[in-house]
Design a protein around this motif. Structure first.
Motif, PDB file in Angstrom:
ATOM      1  N   ILE A  19       0.819  -1.208   0.000  1.00 55.18           N
ATOM      2  CA  ILE A  19       0.000   0.000   0.000  1.00 55.18           C
ATOM      3  C   ILE A  19       0.861   1.270   0.000  1.00 55.18           C
ATOM      4  N   SER A  20       2.086   1.168   0.490  1.00 54.05           N
ATOM      5  CA  SER A  20       2.982   2.317   0.493  1.00 54.05           C
ATOM      6  C   SER A  20       3.208   2.859  -0.916  1.00 54.05           C
ATOM      7  N   GLN A  21       3.478   1.963  -1.875  1.00 51.56           N
ATOM      8  CA  GLN A  21       3.703   2.407  -3.251  1.00 51.56           C
ATOM      9  C   GLN A  21       2.451   3.037  -3.855  1.00 51.56           C
ATOM     10  N   ALA A  22       1.294   2.465  -3.513  1.00 53.44           N
ATOM     11  CA  ALA A  22       0.048   2.991  -4.059  1.00 53.44           C
ATOM     12  C   ALA A  22      -0.218   4.406  -3.562  1.00 53.44           C
ATOM     13  N   ILE A  23       0.067   4.643  -2.284  1.00 54.23           N
ATOM     14  CA  ILE A  23      -0.128   5.984  -1.729  1.00 54.23           C
ATOM     15  C   ILE A  23       0.862   6.966  -2.350  1.00 54.23           C
ATOM     16  N   LYS A  24       2.090   6.545  -2.476  1.00 56.42           N
ATOM     17  CA  LYS A  24       3.114   7.425  -3.050  1.00 56.42           C
ATOM     18  C   LYS A  24       2.778   7.814  -4.488  1.00 56.42           C
ATOM     19  N   ALA A  25       2.193   6.901  -5.245  1.00 60.48           N
ATOM     20  CA  ALA A  25       1.883   7.169  -6.650  1.00 60.48           C
ATOM     21  C   ALA A  25       0.917   8.332  -6.812  1.00 60.48           C
ATOM     22  N   ASP A  26      -0.022   8.470  -5.879  1.00 59.42           N
ATOM     23  CA  ASP A  26      -0.980   9.584  -5.891  1.00 59.42           C
ATOM     24  C   ASP A  26      -1.726   9.674  -7.217  1.00 59.42           C
ATOM     25  N   THR A  27      -2.145   8.523  -7.727  1.00 59.77           N
ATOM     26  CA  THR A  27      -2.934   8.480  -8.952  1.00 59.77           C
ATOM     27  C   THR A  27      -4.170   7.623  -8.720  1.00 59.77           C
ATOM     28  N   ILE A  71       4.279  -3.074   4.823  1.00 64.15           N
ATOM     29  CA  ILE A  71       5.532  -3.379   5.502  1.00 64.15           C
ATOM     30  C   ILE A  71       6.070  -2.065   6.068  1.00 64.15           C
ATOM     31  N   LEU A  72       7.222  -2.128   6.709  1.00 60.48           N
ATOM     32  CA  LEU A  72       7.746  -0.982   7.448  1.00 60.48           C
ATOM     33  C   LEU A  72       7.959   0.257   6.572  1.00 60.48           C
ATOM     34  N   THR A  73       8.168   0.069   5.278  1.00 62.44           N
ATOM     35  CA  THR A  73       8.392   1.222   4.394  1.00 62.44           C
ATOM     36  C   THR A  73       7.183   2.147   4.328  1.00 62.44           C
ATOM     37  N   LEU A  74       6.038   1.704   4.809  1.00 66.84           N
ATOM     38  CA  LEU A  74       4.870   2.589   4.855  1.00 66.84           C
ATOM     39  C   LEU A  74       5.156   3.828   5.701  1.00 66.84           C
ATOM     40  N   GLU A  75       6.076   3.707   6.661  1.00 67.10           N
ATOM     41  CA  GLU A  75       6.435   4.859   7.487  1.00 67.10           C
ATOM     42  C   GLU A  75       7.010   6.007   6.656  1.00 67.10           C
ATOM     43  N   ASN A  76       7.563   5.697   5.494  1.00 72.95           N
ATOM     44  CA  ASN A  76       8.123   6.744   4.647  1.00 72.95           C
ATOM     45  C   ASN A  76       7.074   7.754   4.202  1.00 72.95           C
ATOM     46  N   ARG A  77       5.832   7.325   4.160  1.00 70.62           N
ATOM     47  CA  ARG A  77       4.766   8.242   3.737  1.00 70.62           C
ATOM     48  C   ARG A  77       4.521   9.323   4.781  1.00 70.62           C
ATOM     49  N   MET A  78       4.932   9.063   6.039  1.00 65.04           N
ATOM     50  CA  MET A  78       4.765  10.057   7.096  1.00 65.04           C
ATOM     51  C   MET A  78       5.518  11.338   6.775  1.00 65.04           C
ATOM     52  N   ALA A  79       6.698  11.202   6.171  1.00 69.65           N
ATOM     53  CA  ALA A  79       7.529  12.368   5.866  1.00 69.65           C
ATOM     54  C   ALA A  79       6.907  13.253   4.798  1.00 69.65           C
ATOM     55  N   GLU A  80       5.889  12.752   4.107  1.00 68.48           N
ATOM     56  CA  GLU A  80       5.257  13.497   3.026  1.00 68.48           C
ATOM     57  C   GLU A  80       3.954  14.160   3.462  1.00 68.48           C
ATOM     58  N   ALA A  81       3.707  14.171   4.771  1.00 66.37           N
ATOM     59  CA  ALA A  81       2.438  14.693   5.278  1.00 66.37           C
ATOM     60  C   ALA A  81       2.219  16.150   4.915  1.00 66.37           C
ATOM     61  N   GLY A  82       3.293  16.904   4.753  1.00 64.54           N
ATOM     62  CA  GLY A  82       3.161  18.324   4.459  1.00 64.54           C
ATOM     63  C   GLY A  82       2.931  18.647   2.996  1.00 64.54           C
ATOM     64  N   VAL A  83       2.987  17.632   2.126  1.00 60.95           N
ATOM     65  CA  VAL A  83       2.761  17.868   0.700  1.00 60.95           C
ATOM     66  C   VAL A  83       1.294  18.231   0.488  1.00 60.95           C
ATOM     67  N   ASP A  84       1.048  19.191  -0.370  1.00 65.49           N
ATOM     68  CA  ASP A  84      -0.313  19.661  -0.607  1.00 65.49           C
ATOM     69  C   ASP A  84      -1.239  18.516  -0.992  1.00 65.49           C
ATOM     70  N   GLY A  85      -2.320  18.366  -0.227  1.00 69.41           N
ATOM     71  CA  GLY A  85      -3.314  17.334  -0.519  1.00 69.41           C
ATOM     72  C   GLY A  85      -2.888  15.925  -0.170  1.00 69.41           C
ATOM     73  N   ALA A  86      -1.815  15.766   0.593  1.00 68.19           N
ATOM     74  CA  ALA A  86      -1.285  14.430   0.875  1.00 68.19           C
ATOM     75  C   ALA A  86      -2.293  13.543   1.594  1.00 68.19           C
ATOM     76  N   TRP A  87      -3.148  14.131   2.405  1.00 63.89           N
ATOM     77  CA  TRP A  87      -4.098  13.346   3.187  1.00 63.89           C
ATOM     78  C   TRP A  87      -5.163  12.675   2.323  1.00 63.89           C
ATOM     79  N   ARG A  88      -5.248  13.036   1.046  1.00 64.73           N
ATOM     80  CA  ARG A  88      -6.240  12.427   0.162  1.00 64.73           C
ATOM     81  C   ARG A  88      -5.682  11.271  -0.665  1.00 64.73           C
TER      82      ARG A  88
END
Length: 277
Positions: A62-70, A97-114
Motif C-alpha cells: 500500500i505504500s507504493q500505491a499511496i506514493k503514486a498519488d494516482t 511493511i515498514l516502508t509505509l512509514e516513509n509516507r509520514m515524511a510526506e504529510a506536508g505535501v499539498d493534498g497528501a491526506w487524500r
C-alpha cells in the motif's frame, strides 16, 4: 464503492488488527467480499492473513500505491490472502511493511491526506466492505484512512489508558477529522471491547466504557483467549475446534456489524459462547 470502515485507537496493543482480520473473516463467511487495507507499518493484519514479504521477489504494498498519488493505484497492490479456508477467496489484502512509514515524511505535501482515497478510487468497487487497519496514532497514516473512510470503529481494552486513548480518538474523529479532512459525513459506527479478563478492575473499566460510549458499544465483548492469539500468530483462520469460543464471538460481532447492536443482542441467547457480559 465498498463501505469503508477504519479501525482505530490512539493506543497500541488493544487488538485493532485482530478485530479487523476477524471481522473480515466473519463477513467473508457471510458471503461478503472484503478488502483489508493494512495502514499500520508493523503489518500485523497482513501477517495474520497469511501474507509475508519476500525480499527476493518484492511484492507491491500500500505504500507504493499511496506514493503514486494516482487514481486506482492500489489496484496493482491488492493480493489474495494466504489462508486455506472455503471463504478465503472472498478476502483480499492491500498489505503493508515498514516502508509505509516513509509516507509520514510526506504529510506536508499539498493534498497528501487524500492520497489513499485517490489510490482506492475504483479499486474497491467490486467489494462489499473495505476494512482499514490503522496504526495507534492520530497522525498522517491514520488521517489518510479517515479521509477515505465512511465509518470508524474504535477498538479498546478495558484498561484506563486504552479508554483514555479511545476518548481522544472519538474526539478527533467527531470534531477534527470531519472538518480538517473534508469528510463531514464520517461516522463513528461502534466501539469494540477486546481481550476482557475476569478481574474486578477490568469489569469496572468495561462498565466505564459502556457509560462513556453508550449505545456505540458493540456486543459481544471479546474475551481474552490464548487460542485467539495463537491463531493470529500462526496466520490461521478460526476453523479449529479449539477456536470455537472466539469463533462464535466474532460471528456474533459480525452480526452486530451487519445489522446493528440491538438486533444482534436478540441473537445472544443465554449460554451462547459469546454472550454479553
Amino acid at each position: 464503492m465498498a463501505r469503508r470502515v477504519a479501525f482505530v485507537n490512539n493506543k497500541g496493543g488493544v487488538g485493532k488488527s485482530t478485530t479487523t482480520v476477524r471481522l473480515a473473516e466473519g463477513l467473508a463467511k457471510e458471503g461478503k467480499r472484503v478488502l483489508v487495507v493494512d495502514m499500520d507499518p508493523q503489518g500485523n493484519a497482513s501477517s495474520m492473513l497469511g501474507w509475508f514479504y519476500d525480499s527476493e521477489r518484492p511484492q507491491p504494498t500500500i505504500s507504493q500505491a499511496i506514493k503514486a498519488d494516482t487514481e486506482g493505484a492500489a489496484r496493482s497492490v491488492v493480493q489474495p490472502i494466504g489462508w486455506e479456508a472455503p471463504y478465503a477467496e472472498r478476502i483480499a489484502l492491500a498489505p503493508a511493511i515498514l516502508t509505509l512509514e516513509n509516507r509520514m515524511a510526506e504529510a506536508g505535501v499539498d493534498g497528501a491526506w487524500r492520497r489513499l482515497d485517490t489510490a482506492l478510487e475504483g479499486v474497491d468497487d467490486s467489494f462489499d466492505y473495505t476494512l482499514l487497519d490503522c496504526p495507534p496514532s492520530v497522525f498522517h497514516l491514520t488521517q489518510l484512512a479517515l479521509a477515505a473512510a465512511h465509518d470508524v470503529v474504535i477498538v479498546t481494552e478495558a484498561d484506563i489508558y486504552a479508554v483514555e486513548a479511545a476518548e481522544r480518538m472519538r474526539d478527533f474523529v467527531t470534531v477534527r477529522a470531519r472538518r480538517n479532512l473534508a469528510n463531514p459525513t464520517l461516522e463513528l459506527r461502534g466501539v469494540v471491547i477486546n481481550a476482557l479478563t475476569t478481574t474486578a478492575v477490568q469489569a469496572e473499566q468495561r462498565d466505564s466504557i459502556r457509560r462513556i460510549f453508550g449505545d456505540l458499544v458493540w456486543d459481544p465483548t471479546i474475551k481474552h483467549r490464548t487460542t485467539l492469539a495463537e491463531a493470529g500468530t500462526d496466520a490461521l483462520p478460526l476453523t479449529s475446534p479449539r477456536a470455537a469460543e472466539p469463533r462464535a464471538s466474532y460471528e456474533l460481532l459480525t452480526a452486530t456489524f451487519l445489522v446493528g447492536r440491538h438486533a444482534a443482542q436478540a441473537m445472544l441467547a443465554p449460554g451462547t459462547p459469546g454472550a454479553i457480559v
